[in-house]
Design an enzyme around this catalytic site. Sequence first.
Site, short mmCIF file in Angstrom:
data_model
loop_
_atom_site.label_atom_id
_atom_site.label_comp_id
_atom_site.label_asym_id
_atom_site.label_seq_id
_atom_site.Cartn_x
_atom_site.Cartn_y
_atom_site.Cartn_z
N HIS A 120 0.84 -1.21 0.00
CA HIS A 120 0.00 0.00 0.00
C HIS A 120 0.87 1.25 0.00
O HIS A 120 2.06 1.19 0.32
CB HIS A 120 -0.92 0.02 1.23
N ASP A 122 0.71 4.81 2.04
CA ASP A 122 -0.01 5.26 3.23
C ASP A 122 -1.08 6.30 2.90
O ASP A 122 -0.82 7.29 2.21
CB ASP A 122 0.96 5.85 4.26
N HIS A 275 4.61 -0.03 -0.06
CA HIS A 275 5.43 -0.79 0.89
C HIS A 275 4.60 -1.88 1.56
O HIS A 275 3.37 -1.88 1.50
CB HIS A 275 6.08 0.12 1.92
N ARG A 290 5.19 5.71 13.92
CA ARG A 290 5.07 6.28 12.55
C ARG A 290 4.41 7.65 12.56
O ARG A 290 3.36 7.82 13.17
CB ARG A 290 4.23 5.34 11.68
#
Length: 299
Positions: A120, A122, A275, A290
């Site tokens: 995906h 983000d 990723h 994150r």
Amino acid sequence: MPTATLLRVPDADALPQSFEIHPFDGPLGAEITGLDLGRPLAQHDFARIVRAHLDHHVLVFRRQRITPQQHVDFSRRFGPLMIHVLHQFHLPGFPEILTVSNVIREGNPIGLGDAGKYWHSDISYKAVPSLGSLLHAQELPSEGGDTLFANMHLAWDTLPSHLRRAVEGRQAVHSYLAKYGQMQKAANWRPTLSPDQLALVKDVVHPVVRTHPETGRKALFVSEGFTTQIIGLPKDESRAVLDELFAHSVRAEHVYRHAWQAHDLVFWDNRSLIHLATGCPAHLARTLYRTTIEGDVPF
Ligand code: SIN
């Protein structure tokens, strides 16, 4: 190319640091050594980082013993930070930080244990998706836990002509909920979304091929995680084309595998890459923090 998304705020009085940028021998990525992101960053150093990020798409900053506040402050220099819809997994006191973790404390997960277990980009499920994300290692497993990154510029550049013809000028639906129910059943990490949370993740539409707003390079902008349908194609054809696009995007020659080291901070460009978190044995703890920077409306 326009650079309006970057704030590029200099730290007053910051002294230059002597650091090195080592590009990886592969389809993307570079390692940065000798830089301490806990110290104020001079404008010239910041400009080198911005340039390297555009050139290499993934930057691996080694040995960053920074606090969550320093992580947030550094991230914010690239643009406004996005607040993840799963507020259950915000780091306490830091709504800008999503805790990615398989750790259960006193019966409760401290983070999203299955974050990123599919390819995906983000937050592509928002009308304004992300510029980039910064993931900071807190606790790493002795085995597994790697993150894969695929270069979507290369995926576009090498796309067979029948697929180019099928997708050029088309748009696709991106949905946060595409895999949510399935993930919820497979493991026990995902809370049932409240009406307020559901209202924040309505399906959106983006071009299948986007232009990077700063470099002007084209990139495929679809992923198995969030892209559900190409608009204007019959359902079966859309499924078949998407499956071909997904398979092509993550061919080995487009992919860099990141094996995490203690205190790594990895900063990737969601406009250039997709990723995947490969996972680790369940009994080994893995926790990372994150932040996610807001980008532009894709065109
Ligand atoms: C993510 O997709 O943000 C998480 C990646 C990882 O845990 O390796």
